[in-house]
Design a protein around this motif. Sequence first.
Motif, short mmCIF file in Angstrom:
data_model
loop_
_atom_site.label_atom_id
_atom_site.label_comp_id
_atom_site.label_asym_id
_atom_site.label_seq_id
_atom_site.Cartn_x
_atom_site.Cartn_y
_atom_site.Cartn_z
N LEU A 94 1.36 -1.61 0.09
CA LEU A 94 0.18 -0.11 -0.52
C LEU A 94 1.06 1.29 0.37
O LEU A 94 1.96 0.96 0.70
CB LEU A 94 -0.94 0.27 1.17
CG LEU A 94 -1.57 1.23 1.84
CD1 LEU A 94 -2.49 1.05 0.91
CD2 LEU A 94 -2.27 0.77 2.83
N PRO A 105 -2.71 2.72 7.50
CA PRO A 105 -3.19 1.73 6.42
C PRO A 105 -5.29 3.09 7.04
O PRO A 105 -5.24 2.52 6.20
CB PRO A 105 -2.95 0.61 6.66
CG PRO A 105 -2.05 0.24 7.09
CD PRO A 105 -1.42 1.59 7.56
N PHE A 125 -8.08 -4.94 3.27
CA PHE A 125 -8.66 -3.80 3.53
C PHE A 125 -9.77 -5.17 4.63
O PHE A 125 -9.95 -3.98 5.86
CB PHE A 125 -9.68 -3.46 2.39
CG PHE A 125 -8.66 -1.76 2.45
CD1 PHE A 125 -8.06 -1.39 3.06
CD2 PHE A 125 -8.44 -1.91 0.79
CE1 PHE A 125 -7.24 -0.78 1.72
CE2 PHE A 125 -7.36 -0.86 -0.36
CZ PHE A 125 -7.02 -0.38 0.83
N GLN A 128 -8.33 -5.86 7.97
CA GLN A 128 -7.20 -4.68 9.01
C GLN A 128 -9.40 -3.61 8.66
O GLN A 128 -8.54 -2.89 9.64
CB GLN A 128 -7.30 -3.66 7.34
CG GLN A 128 -5.77 -4.09 7.26
CD GLN A 128 -4.42 -3.72 7.93
OE1 GLN A 128 -4.95 -2.97 8.94
NE2 GLN A 128 -3.61 -4.63 7.79
N ASP A 172 2.16 0.15 3.79
CA ASP A 172 2.25 -0.77 4.49
C ASP A 172 2.35 -2.02 3.29
O ASP A 172 1.82 -1.98 2.10
CB ASP A 172 1.08 -1.43 5.00
CG ASP A 172 0.40 -2.64 6.18
OD1 ASP A 172 1.70 -2.82 6.54
OD2 ASP A 172 -0.61 -2.98 6.00
N VAL A 174 1.41 -5.01 1.68
CA VAL A 174 0.26 -5.96 1.83
C VAL A 174 0.22 -7.30 1.54
O VAL A 174 -0.35 -8.33 2.04
CB VAL A 174 -0.85 -4.88 0.79
CG1 VAL A 174 -2.34 -6.49 1.00
CG2 VAL A 174 -0.64 -4.19 1.52
#
Length: 281
Positions: A94, A105, A125, A128, A172, A174
């Motif tokens: 990301l 994030p 996502f 998260q 971040d 992934v």
Amino acid sequence: MRIAVPNKGRLHDPTLKLLERAGLHLDNGADRKLYAGTVDPDVTVLFARAADIPEYVWDGAAAVGITGYDQVRESGHDLVDLVDLEFGRCRLVLAAPEDGDITSPADVSGRTVATEFPTIAREYFAEQGIDAEVVEVTGATELTPHVDMADAIIDITSTGTTLAVNRLAVVDEVLSSSARLFAHPDHVDDEAVERLVMALRSVLSAEGKRYLMMNAPRSELDAVRDVIPGLGGPTVMDVAGGESVAVHAVVDERAVYEVVNELKKVGASDILVTEIERLVE
């Protein structure tokens, strides 16, 4: 057995080189072909886009395939990961404009993220707990934040150079990816698949190893063993008509320089160092 491999791109040449080293020599090369035979009449290689290989394997067009882990994850198919082939390493990250306000994030919640990997992005996502809009693009992903198409991106990077050139910073990681050998669950226990796995692993096991052969005084054999323990100990053979023995061992390539010098100190001679194509453990 049919093996699906990338028809072009950064995984193509390393894949063919690996198959060749494993003993699966292709008939008449691979240029502009959709498939090729091998020295094994029961093994055929199919050439396909790296992104399509998971589908080939899942649909049964090929028993196994070699492609990136990222491609299999994006496909959504539950293929069996048999061997990490240790090339094509990269990260799916990301990233966002380096001078922007997205530094974690959570900052992309309620914003738009462009990517060529929408399945992986949405899974990321969801894990998260972030509510972001995922927009699929088919290229030039790094451009999208600079033309107001997206606030951030999820894209592949190997060195980070392309991101830096486009003034994007990693927020971040992934996914970590590399080239793998994948199989359909129904073919994992096939004898041909097991033979292929053994052949590929033997090539990988030989990476970074060297084979040492030498003559040494029998009286110094213990000292030689201390220098080169090898895989389970060196192999020792009598030399006819003398007080010497022939010693063979496998050592790490990084240790060869020091090992050879130490062997000379304990009386070893006629030291030969060779590369290893395959190592079946």
